[in-house]
Design a protein around this motif. Structure first.
Motif, PDB file in Angstrom:
ATOM      1  N   LEU A 156       0.821  -1.360  -0.071  1.00 30.71           N
ATOM      2  CA  LEU A 156      -0.146   0.043   0.226  1.00 30.71           C
ATOM      3  C   LEU A 156       0.833   1.188   0.127  1.00 30.71           C
ATOM      4  N   ALA A 157       2.064   1.258   0.732  1.00 25.04           N
ATOM      5  CA  ALA A 157       2.955   2.436   0.264  1.00 25.04           C
ATOM      6  C   ALA A 157       3.438   2.652  -0.860  1.00 25.04           C
ATOM      7  N   ALA A 158       3.569   1.463  -1.542  1.00 22.24           N
ATOM      8  CA  ALA A 158       4.135   1.741  -2.856  1.00 22.24           C
ATOM      9  C   ALA A 158       3.195   2.210  -3.614  1.00 22.24           C
ATOM     10  N   GLY A 159       1.843   1.674  -3.507  1.00 15.39           N
ATOM     11  CA  GLY A 159       0.564   2.272  -4.155  1.00 15.39           C
ATOM     12  C   GLY A 159       0.375   3.836  -4.283  1.00 15.39           C
ATOM     13  N   GLN A 160       0.632   4.203  -2.813  1.00  9.54           N
ATOM     14  CA  GLN A 160       0.207   5.568  -2.324  1.00  9.54           C
ATOM     15  C   GLN A 160       1.541   6.380  -3.037  1.00  9.54           C
ATOM     16  N   ALA A 161       2.708   6.070  -3.131  1.00  9.98           N
ATOM     17  CA  ALA A 161       3.659   6.690  -3.562  1.00  9.98           C
ATOM     18  C   ALA A 161       3.521   7.032  -5.015  1.00  9.98           C
ATOM     19  N   VAL A 162       3.174   6.161  -5.926  1.00 11.40           N
ATOM     20  CA  VAL A 162       2.988   6.249  -7.170  1.00 11.40           C
ATOM     21  C   VAL A 162       1.678   7.356  -7.420  1.00 11.40           C
ATOM     22  N   ALA A 163       0.587   7.162  -6.554  1.00 14.12           N
ATOM     23  CA  ALA A 163      -0.618   7.764  -6.750  1.00 14.12           C
ATOM     24  C   ALA A 163      -0.159   9.305  -6.347  1.00 14.12           C
ATOM     25  N   VAL A 164       0.946   9.737  -5.988  1.00 16.19           N
ATOM     26  CA  VAL A 164       1.148  10.999  -5.790  1.00 16.19           C
ATOM     27  C   VAL A 164       0.970  11.825  -7.246  1.00 16.19           C
ATOM     28  N   ALA A 165       1.418  11.289  -8.309  1.00 19.37           N
ATOM     29  CA  ALA A 165       1.442  11.863  -9.528  1.00 19.37           C
ATOM     30  C   ALA A 165      -0.045  12.261  -9.882  1.00 19.37           C
ATOM     31  N   HIS A 166      -0.978  11.539  -9.247  1.00 13.26           N
ATOM     32  CA  HIS A 166      -2.348  11.872  -9.610  1.00 13.26           C
ATOM     33  C   HIS A 166      -3.117  13.019  -8.654  1.00 13.26           C
ATOM     34  N   VAL A 167      -2.758  12.729  -7.123  1.00 12.15           N
ATOM     35  CA  VAL A 167      -3.128  13.381  -6.226  1.00 12.15           C
ATOM     36  C   VAL A 167      -1.992  13.553  -5.133  1.00 12.15           C
ATOM     37  N   ALA A 168      -1.182  14.810  -5.101  1.00 11.74           N
ATOM     38  CA  ALA A 168      -0.120  15.140  -4.486  1.00 11.74           C
ATOM     39  C   ALA A 168      -0.288  14.784  -2.860  1.00 11.74           C
ATOM     40  N   ALA A 169      -1.348  14.801  -2.392  1.00 17.90           N
ATOM     41  CA  ALA A 169      -1.683  14.705  -1.004  1.00 17.90           C
ATOM     42  C   ALA A 169      -1.468  13.116  -0.676  1.00 17.90           C
ATOM     43  N   HIS A 170      -1.291  12.185  -1.493  1.00 12.85           N
ATOM     44  CA  HIS A 170      -0.833  10.824  -1.236  1.00 12.85           C
ATOM     45  C   HIS A 170       0.511  10.827  -0.652  1.00 12.85           C
TER      46      HIS A 170
END
Length: 173
Positions: free
Chosen positions: A96-110
């Motif tokens: 989940l940490a990895a998923g959140q890290a790459v999701a920063v591209a979409h929503v910086a608050a991730h």
């Protein structure tokens, strides 16, 4: 839910009406990737043949360099999250940490999600009596990695959203 109901304009890019510069958005993604990569071995020990979380971290960095699109990064977030299903908590939280890290591209608050899940991953990898100390040490390591340009922003975000992130962010020592 680690994201607030109302989005903080400091985590919305300037072109979308917020105040976040592209360079700081990229720094947030790189910092989140570092947080996730540090706990990635917890996932890889449990699921050595599944490369989705590692690919997500690599894609977070690729997005920050401009090598892939936000949509490609966003797709990788779902794959990394799915990789953790059914695994022990430490491995699941690392995915989940990895998923959140790459999701920063979409929503910086991730960015905070990557850090919080990484802390949860290390806490779940140790005995109960060690959890608090290990979590505090991981939080401090993450803070030590913050680039100066985003340091105050992230520390303030930790203070504001700590209650949404399972209270894993401790006051600085």
């Amino acid at each position: 839910m680690i994201l607030p109901k109302e989005r903080d304009p400091r985590f919305i890019t300037i072109r979308r009406g917020g105040t976040l510069t592209d360079s700081n958005h990229q720094l947030l993604a790189l910092w989140a990737a570092a947080c996730a990569e540090r706990v990635l071995p917890l996932f890889e020990q449990a699921s050595p043949n599944d490369s989705r979380p590692r690919q997500a971290i690599d894609l977070a960095r690729a997005w920050a360099k401009g090598d892939i699109t936000m949509k490609q990064a966003h797709k990788a977030a779902f794959a990394a999250n799915a990789a953790g299903k059914g695994l022990p908590d430490a491995a699941r939280f690392a995915a989940l940490a990895a998923g959140q890290a790459v999701a920063v591209a979409h929503v910086a608050a991730h960015e905070l999600g990557a850090a919080a899940y990484a802390i949860r991953a290390v806490r779940e990898s140790v005995e109960e009596k060690e959890k608090e100390n290990v979590g505090r040490n991981e939080c401090q390591w993450q803070r030590d990695q913050l680039p100066d340009a985003i340091r105050d922003l992230v520390l303030d975000d930790q203070h504001i959203r700590n209650h949404l992130c399972w209270f894993v962010f401790h006051d600085p020592v």
